[in-house]
Design a protein around this motif. Structure first.
Motif, PDB file in Angstrom:
ATOM      1  N   LEU A  41      18.372   6.613 -24.624  1.00  0.00           N
ATOM      2  CA  LEU A  41      18.004   7.419 -25.793  1.00  0.00           C
ATOM      3  C   LEU A  41      16.645   7.004 -26.346  1.00  0.00           C
ATOM      4  N   LEU A  42      16.429   5.698 -26.458  1.00  0.00           N
ATOM      5  CA  LEU A  42      15.152   5.235 -27.005  1.00  0.00           C
ATOM      6  C   LEU A  42      13.998   5.654 -26.088  1.00  0.00           C
ATOM      7  N   ALA A  43      14.176   5.447 -24.793  1.00  0.00           N
ATOM      8  CA  ALA A  43      13.104   5.782 -23.849  1.00  0.00           C
ATOM      9  C   ALA A  43      12.786   7.280 -23.905  1.00  0.00           C
ATOM     10  N   ALA A  44      13.820   8.095 -23.918  1.00  0.00           N
ATOM     11  CA  ALA A  44      13.603   9.551 -23.933  1.00  0.00           C
ATOM     12  C   ALA A  44      12.938   9.980 -25.237  1.00  0.00           C
ATOM     13  N   THR A  45      13.355   9.364 -26.334  1.00  0.00           N
ATOM     14  CA  THR A  45      12.788   9.733 -27.633  1.00  0.00           C
ATOM     15  C   THR A  45      11.310   9.365 -27.700  1.00  0.00           C
ATOM     16  N   LEU A  46      10.978   8.169 -27.230  1.00  0.00           N
ATOM     17  CA  LEU A  46       9.583   7.733 -27.301  1.00  0.00           C
ATOM     18  C   LEU A  46       8.697   8.568 -26.372  1.00  0.00           C
TER      19      LEU A  46
END
Lengths: 393, 208
Positions: A41-46
């Motif tokens: 989730l963090l990677a996709a959001t960033l």
């Protein structure tokens, strides 16, 4: 807890839990849910963030850039307004509201007939600072008490006194009369400070009080399903068979209430028997409820669309006047000659003349005001850790 | 740039998050200079803020929305909105409360989208500890089912109160409603939860 009229079961259902047990079970259930976001989730959001532009600092900066055509600016403004209306993007009452760069919405919720207005900032006469956030305030003449987790803080217009430690779980509401504060919380507790001795008293009222009101030597505590009445002199507790109370104010022998079905009902303060029932408004929404008794009248936020103040004759139960403010109102406070109506959603405080029902003034207030009362005949605003005493007309 | 989840503020969260009842949302841990830098357009600073906040946001969204996918969508939308609108945040110290408000709104939108698509997920993923007393597990399951049948309004106020432990004024800011509305909403949410639990119990009784 209600009975379902069924036989014994092998294990205890969640439906059989007491209020306190249910609360604990909900806390336990919520704590048992996952607390860590999936790694992707963090990677996709960033990744998406890097592809997204930031909104500019606003209209003035936009114009100062000098390279954007006016038409594009106007089109952007239209898009922002439409987006705000349609999907509720975060442009309303937040830390940026009121910024000259941001289209804050001081007119949100107004009927079309009301002209938009720019409100001058409220005039603050004095500021009292609490050392921790206050939950609610109550006043009696020139004295007041702020309700906090674990303490009551006495104050006057001039100063804040030392907090008085109270044993009150989940403090909820406070009221005051005859120099004496009354505060409710979970665990069926009602806390007061004896005005003569300064001693803290804890009275078990048997219900978790969401609301508390006092007057004429009586305290009423409203909970989920009932209202408990305390005779202060004798200590006698009785139960009024009324439920669904979302606001209440005593006046003489009557207890004026606003019910969750948005009906204003006056009941006999001793028995709970209905005396007046005002016509239920058309289904216009779910406005906040506030009701007060002062100056020989009852004052309430219109439980219909919530944008006007009703004056009710307590001897007939009929509406004797209205003040259309065109603002989504949340709270009323009444002084000797003025009424103040708080609109937190639009961060506006309106001042109304009690005699003429004329609107005297609307002023903008800080965005995080959470309670309104009257201190020494002046409006008092609770802003998290500050008490703002307003200089009112 | 590799963004690590820092310890302390994020990481595995305690059962009740760092905000205690009565605390101000403006906790000093967040690093206001990061907010200032991100507000000025520093993407790397924002990424650190996002990494610090993402578990907390996900935990709240998961509880309000129930399902993992919808919670992820809500968190992502909230963070992207935060990045887009951050230049307009006037008070950096209000970052936490502002971000929570964006998340709650994203949860509302996500729930609306889910209703429109008629894909209400009542079955939860049970990735919870299994070593508890069976009676507790049964009771938790009953509450789980009932909780998922509440409205988003009701779930949000219960999560803010019983999970985050926020005060009425803080919840009012996060939900963008009046404090009086918080009280009545919590009252109705609790009552609605009990009503669902009782209805479920009656249904079970009828089957026995």
């Amino acid at each position: 807890m209600s009975e379902r009229g069924r036989g014994p079961r092998r294990e205890r259902d969640a439906a059989d839990l007491t209020d306190a047990e249910l609360r604990a079970a909900v806390v336990e259930f919520l704590a048992s849910e996952p607390t860590t976001a999936p790694d992707h989730l963090l990677a996709a959001t960033l990744e998406r963030r890097r592809a997204s532009p930031q909104r500019s600092r606003g209209w003035r900066r936009f114009m100062a850039m000098g390279r954007a055509p006016l038409a594009a600016g106007l089109a952007a403004a239209v898009v922002v307004v439409v987006a705000t209306i349609v999907v509720g993007l975060p442009f309303e009452r937040n830390p940026v509201a009121g910024s000259p760069d941001v289209p804050a919405s001081p007119t949100a919720g107004r009927p079309p007939s009301v002209e938009p207005a720019i409100h001058a900032p409220v005039r603050i006469g004095s500021i009292l600072t609490l050392d921790a956030p206050g939950l609610a305030v109550a006043t009696d003449g020139g004295r007041g008490w702020a309700l906090r987790a674990g303490s009551l803080v006495p104050f006057t217009v001039a100063a804040v006194a030392e907090p008085v430690v109270v044993d009150l779980e989940e403090p909820r509401e406070i009221t005051a009369d005859a120099g004496q504060p009354w505060a409710t919380g979970a665990g069926g507790a009602l806390i007061t400070i004896d005005p003569a001795s300064g001693q803290v008293r804890r009275i078990g009222v048997g219900i978790d009080g969401d609301l508390v009101a006092t007057g004429g030597g009586t305290v009423w505590v409203a909970g989920l399903t009932a209202v408990r009445r305390l005779d202060v002199a004798s200590g006698d507790l009785t139960t009024l068979p009324i439920s669904g109370v979302v606001a209440m104010a005593p006046a003489g022998d009557l207890l004026w209430t606003v019910r969750e079905n948005r009906t204003i009902v006056a009941v006999d303060g001793a028995t709970g028997r209905e005396t007046f029932v005002l016509p239920r408004p058309a289904d216009l929404g779910r406005p906040a409820a506030s009701i007060a008794a002062a100056g020989g009248s009852i004052w309430a936020i219109d439980p219909g669309d919530g944008t006007q103040v009703l004056r009710i004759d307590p001897s007939t139960g009929e509406i004797s006047g209205t003040v259309a403010l065109g603002l989504p109102l949340e709270q009323l406070a009444v002084g000797s000659a003025r009424l103040w109506a708080l609109s937190q959603r639009t961060s506006v405080l309106a001042t109304v003349d009690l005699a003429s029902l004329g609107l005297l003034e609307t002023a903008s207030i800080p965005g995080n005001v959470s309670d309104l009362d009257v201190l020494a005949d002046r409006p008092l605003l609770l802003e998290l850790q500050r008490l703002l005493v307003v200089d009112s007309r | 740039m590799i963004i690590e989840r820092p310890g302390g503020f994020a990481g595995p969260l305690p059962p009740i998050l760092g905000v205690r009842r009565g605390d101000d949302l403006r906790t000093p841990d967040v690093g206001w200079e990061l907010v200032e830098r991100a507000r000025a357009g520093d993407g790397a600073a924002f990424d650190v803020l996002a990494a610090r906040s993402i578990d907390r946001l996900y935990a709240v969204a998961r509880r309000i929305l129930g399902g993992q996918e919808r919670a992820e969508d809500a968190v992502q939308e909230a963070l992207l909105l935060a990045w887009r609108d951050l230049p307009q945040l006037r008070e950096p110290e209000a970052w936490e409360g502002w971000l929570m408000r964006l998340l709650v709104r994203s949860c509302y939108r996500e729930a609306r989208r889910a209703r429109a698509q008629a894909t209400v997920a009542l079955a939860a993923e049970h990735d919870r500890p299994s070593g508890d007393d069976p009676a507790i597990i049964v009771q938790r399951d009953e509450i789980d089912r009932a909780f998922r049948r509440l409205s988003v309004d009701h779930r949000a106020v219960l999560v803010m109160t019983h999970y985050l432990g926020l005060t009425g004024p803080q919840i009012a800011l996060a939900l963008d409603v009046a404090p009086g509305t918080v009280k009545s909403r919590l009252h109705h949410a609790t009552r609605a939860l009990r009503a669902v639990l009782e209805a479920d119990a009656r249904s079970r009784d009828a089957r026995r």
